[in-house]
Design an enzyme around this catalytic site. Structure first.
Site, mmCIF file in Angstrom:
data_model
loop_
_atom_site.group_PDB
_atom_site.id
_atom_site.type_symbol
_atom_site.label_atom_id
_atom_site.label_comp_id
_atom_site.label_asym_id
_atom_site.label_seq_id
_atom_site.Cartn_x
_atom_site.Cartn_y
_atom_site.Cartn_z
ATOM 1 N N ASP A 1 2.332 -0.463 12.108
ATOM 2 C CA ASP A 1 2.123 -1.718 12.786
ATOM 3 C C ASP A 1 3.625 -2.337 12.481
ATOM 4 O O ASP A 1 3.435 -3.522 12.533
ATOM 5 C CB ASP A 1 1.006 -2.548 12.022
ATOM 6 C CG ASP A 1 1.085 -2.777 10.731
ATOM 7 O OD1 ASP A 1 1.885 -1.957 9.950
ATOM 8 O OD2 ASP A 1 0.251 -3.419 9.917
ATOM 9 N N ARG B 1 1.391 -5.255 -5.407
ATOM 10 C CA ARG B 1 1.458 -6.252 -4.475
ATOM 11 C C ARG B 1 1.637 -7.608 -5.559
ATOM 12 O O ARG B 1 0.728 -7.873 -6.142
ATOM 13 C CB ARG B 1 0.180 -6.616 -3.699
ATOM 14 C CG ARG B 1 0.074 -5.445 -2.566
ATOM 15 C CD ARG B 1 -1.037 -5.895 -1.592
ATOM 16 N NE ARG B 1 -1.034 -4.728 -0.710
ATOM 17 C CZ ARG B 1 -1.856 -3.683 -0.332
ATOM 18 N NH1 ARG B 1 -2.986 -3.814 -1.218
ATOM 19 N NH2 ARG B 1 -1.838 -3.129 0.532
ATOM 20 N N GLY C 1 0.921 -1.278 -0.026
ATOM 21 C CA GLY C 1 0.019 0.113 -0.077
ATOM 22 C C GLY C 1 0.868 1.093 -0.011
ATOM 23 O O GLY C 1 1.996 1.296 0.960
ATOM 24 N N THR D 1 4.095 2.648 5.874
ATOM 25 C CA THR D 1 2.933 2.351 5.810
ATOM 26 C C THR D 1 2.242 3.245 6.433
ATOM 27 O O THR D 1 2.493 3.693 7.731
ATOM 28 C CB THR D 1 2.598 0.943 6.318
ATOM 29 O OG1 THR D 1 1.218 0.750 6.497
ATOM 30 C CG2 THR D 1 3.321 0.591 7.532
ATOM 31 N N ARG E 1 -5.584 -2.011 8.988
ATOM 32 C CA ARG E 1 -5.486 -3.354 8.762
ATOM 33 C C ARG E 1 -5.874 -4.138 10.318
ATOM 34 O O ARG E 1 -7.062 -3.852 10.713
ATOM 35 C CB ARG E 1 -4.041 -3.627 8.429
ATOM 36 C CG ARG E 1 -4.316 -5.058 7.611
ATOM 37 C CD ARG E 1 -2.930 -5.469 6.859
ATOM 38 N NE ARG E 1 -2.068 -4.852 7.371
ATOM 39 C CZ ARG E 1 -0.763 -5.005 6.768
ATOM 40 N NH1 ARG E 1 -0.544 -5.891 5.774
ATOM 41 N NH2 ARG E 1 0.213 -4.370 7.045
ATOM 42 N N LYS F 1 -24.123 15.722 26.052
ATOM 43 C CA LYS F 1 -23.591 15.987 24.570
ATOM 44 C C LYS F 1 -24.966 15.921 23.580
ATOM 45 O O LYS F 1 -25.703 15.152 23.767
ATOM 46 C CB LYS F 1 -22.509 15.293 24.173
ATOM 47 C CG LYS F 1 -21.366 15.510 25.284
ATOM 48 C CD LYS F 1 -20.038 14.408 24.808
ATOM 49 C CE LYS F 1 -19.108 14.674 25.728
ATOM 50 N NZ LYS F 1 -18.035 13.632 25.571
ATOM 51 N N ASN F 2 -24.634 16.775 22.716
ATOM 52 C CA ASN F 2 -25.908 16.485 21.736
ATOM 53 C C ASN F 2 -25.493 15.797 20.487
ATOM 54 O O ASN F 2 -26.112 15.602 19.276
ATOM 55 C CB ASN F 2 -26.468 17.776 21.018
ATOM 56 C CG ASN F 2 -25.359 18.639 20.422
ATOM 57 O OD1 ASN F 2 -24.228 18.232 20.160
ATOM 58 N ND2 ASN F 2 -26.014 20.059 19.904
ATOM 59 N N ASP G 1 -0.312 2.379 8.231
ATOM 60 C CA ASP G 1 -0.809 1.639 9.533
ATOM 61 C C ASP G 1 0.017 1.688 11.008
ATOM 62 O O ASP G 1 -0.413 1.374 12.004
ATOM 63 C CB ASP G 1 -0.800 0.192 9.352
ATOM 64 C CG ASP G 1 -1.886 -0.193 8.038
ATOM 65 O OD1 ASP G 1 -2.481 0.646 7.933
ATOM 66 O OD2 ASP G 1 -1.673 -1.237 7.252
ATOM 67 N N ASP H 1 4.975 -4.687 6.021
ATOM 68 C CA ASP H 1 5.440 -6.096 6.430
ATOM 69 C C ASP H 1 5.552 -7.255 5.278
ATOM 70 O O ASP H 1 6.395 -8.176 5.125
ATOM 71 C CB ASP H 1 4.817 -6.913 7.593
ATOM 72 C CG ASP H 1 3.410 -7.071 7.522
ATOM 73 O OD1 ASP H 1 2.994 -6.763 6.404
ATOM 74 O OD2 ASP H 1 2.525 -7.522 8.546
ATOM 75 N N GLU I 1 -10.936 -0.437 11.305
ATOM 76 C CA GLU I 1 -11.478 -1.418 10.051
ATOM 77 C C GLU I 1 -10.948 -2.790 10.734
ATOM 78 O O GLU I 1 -9.838 -2.900 11.171
ATOM 79 C CB GLU I 1 -10.727 -1.202 8.683
ATOM 80 C CG GLU I 1 -9.238 -1.201 8.723
ATOM 81 C CD GLU I 1 -8.867 -1.575 7.362
ATOM 82 O OE1 GLU I 1 -9.453 -1.503 6.271
ATOM 83 O OE2 GLU I 1 -7.623 -1.260 7.004
HETATM 84 O O1 F6P Z 1 -1.517 -1.458 4.801
HETATM 85 C C1 F6P Z 1 -2.211 -0.143 4.311
HETATM 86 C C2 F6P Z 1 -3.539 -0.258 4.183
HETATM 87 O O2 F6P Z 1 -3.907 0.888 3.806
HETATM 88 C C3 F6P Z 1 -4.502 -1.032 5.213
HETATM 89 O O3 F6P Z 1 -4.601 0.079 6.131
HETATM 90 C C4 F6P Z 1 -5.648 -1.198 4.684
HETATM 91 O O4 F6P Z 1 -6.362 -2.404 5.200
HETATM 92 C C5 F6P Z 1 -5.252 -1.732 3.253
HETATM 93 O O5 F6P Z 1 -3.941 -1.258 2.857
HETATM 94 C C6 F6P Z 1 -5.978 -1.398 2.013
HETATM 95 O O6 F6P Z 1 -5.137 -2.195 0.789
HETATM 96 P P1 F6P Z 1 -5.628 -1.802 -0.759
HETATM 97 O O7 F6P Z 1 -4.682 -0.944 -1.193
HETATM 98 O O8 F6P Z 1 -5.695 -3.122 -1.084
HETATM 99 O O9 F6P Z 1 -7.089 -1.450 -0.746
#
Ligand code: F6P
Length: 327
Positions: A134, A76, A15, A130, A176, A218-219, A132, A107, A227
């Site tokens: 992560d 990918r 990504g 990335t 992710r 709060k309103n 993420d 990763d 996700e």
């Molecule tokens: O790993 C990066 C990321 O943006 C994640 O946060 C997300 O789940 C995924 O890639 C989305 O991937 P794609 O590019 O296949 O839509």
């Protein structure tokens, strides 16, 4: 005998993330500064297999530090997962006189790099790119800060309409299987709560939210949802909320790929620039199969195996901070 590196290949994979271009610029210029030629490989490992390789000079990376996405394109590659694909990739490396690789990605990118380095004894250095965040071994990944800022900008806007209509919004963010984006964007946008995969097995987070009386005086309410199949995503949680608590006027926003674009923040540009120079330093220092990280503002070298496999836990105490601040 010292392995002499006269030419490197550079690619982005997986990504895309804002700041990847700043990293490409930094790696290219640091290499040329050190007398090393640079070959740009388009479309990640896919382009290494299909030989989409072009020599870069310093001017090829002019005017890109502020651009989102990646000028090298990304992909990918399923073919790189096969021994045959990697063999072709290696042959193209040799044919293009590439002695070492700098790979920018997450990763999946490092998993491929680790296997390739082992099979063909290729020096490879990775940069964490990335949104993420992560990856173990670095406080932040390239793109994470920009994505956080994109999220809070969107949440600020949603808050206007949420408050006008006195609604409860579930806003789904990427990440992710990690809750970094959700938890920290919730803190930064003043959201009532974050629902993250890391806590899903321990507590019913929706139930906890209702129990804490999150609406009080709060309103409107904003809940950021990471996700993930584990959390059920914003749509799943909204459905549950509508059936269990029909008194709330619930809406869902899924921010999606807007989080992956945009001009990188100063933080990401600096991170990418420092890491790119550190990658060339590491190569010259005969480091192999490592990711460049920055921990407590210092450059560190993290073996691919650790960056991929070791857990980088979110700081769950931040959930407590969020709860205090949302009373
Ligand atoms: O790993 C990066 C990321 O943006 C994640 O946060 C997300 O789940 C995924 O890639 C989305 O991937 P794609 O590019 O296949 O839509």
């Amino acid at each position: 005998m010292k392995y002499e590196i006269k030419c490197i290949g550079i690619l982005t994979s997986g990504g895309d993330a804002p700041g990847m271009n700043a990293a490409i610029r930094s790696v290219t210029r640091a290499a040329i500064f050190n007398g090393i030629r640079v070959k740009a490989i388009y479309r990640g490992y896919k382009g290494l297999i299909s030989n989409e390789i072009v020599e870069f000079q310093t001017q090829n990376v002019s005017n890109i530090i502020q651009q989102g996405g990646t000028i090298l394109k990304t992909a990918r590659s399923t073919e790189f997962r096969t021994a045959e694909g990697r063999r072709t990739a290696y042959e193209n490396m040799r044919a293009n006189e590439i002695d070492a690789l700098i790979v920018i990605g997450g990763d999946g990118t490092f998993t491929g790099a680790r296997i390739f380095a082992q099979e063909f004894n290729v020096p490879i250095i990775g940069l964490p790119g990335t949104i993420d965040n992560d990856l173990y071994g670095t406080d932040s990944t390239i793109g994470y800060d920009t994505a956080l800022n994109t999220i809070i900008d969107a949440v600020d806007k949603i808050r206007d309409t949420a408050s006008s209509h006195e609604r409860l919004f579930f806003i789904e963010v990427m990440g992710r299987d990690a809750g970094f984006l959700a938890l920290n964007s919730a803190l930064a946008s003043g959201a009532e709560a974050a629902i993250i995969p890391e806590r899903e097995t321990k507590v019913d987070q929706l139930e906890e939210l209702v129990r804490n009386g999150f609406r009080k005086s709060k309103n409107s309410s904003i809940v950021i949802v990471a996700e993930s199949e584990l959390t059920g995503g914003a749509t799943g949680l909204a459905e549950r909320m509508r059936s269990e608590h029909p008194e709330y006027d619930v809406r869902v926003t899924i921010l999606g790929h807007i989080q992956r674009g945009g001009s990188p923040t100063a933080y990401d540009r600096i991170l990418a620039s420092r890491m790119g120079v550190a990658a060339i330093d590491a190569l010259l220092d005969e480091q192999r199969s490592i990711m460049i990280g920055i921990v407590n503002d210092k450059i560190v070298h993290v073996p691919f195996t650790k960056a991929i496999k070791d857990d980088k836990p979110v700081d769950e105490s931040l959930v407590g901070v969020l709860q205090i601040l949302s009373i």
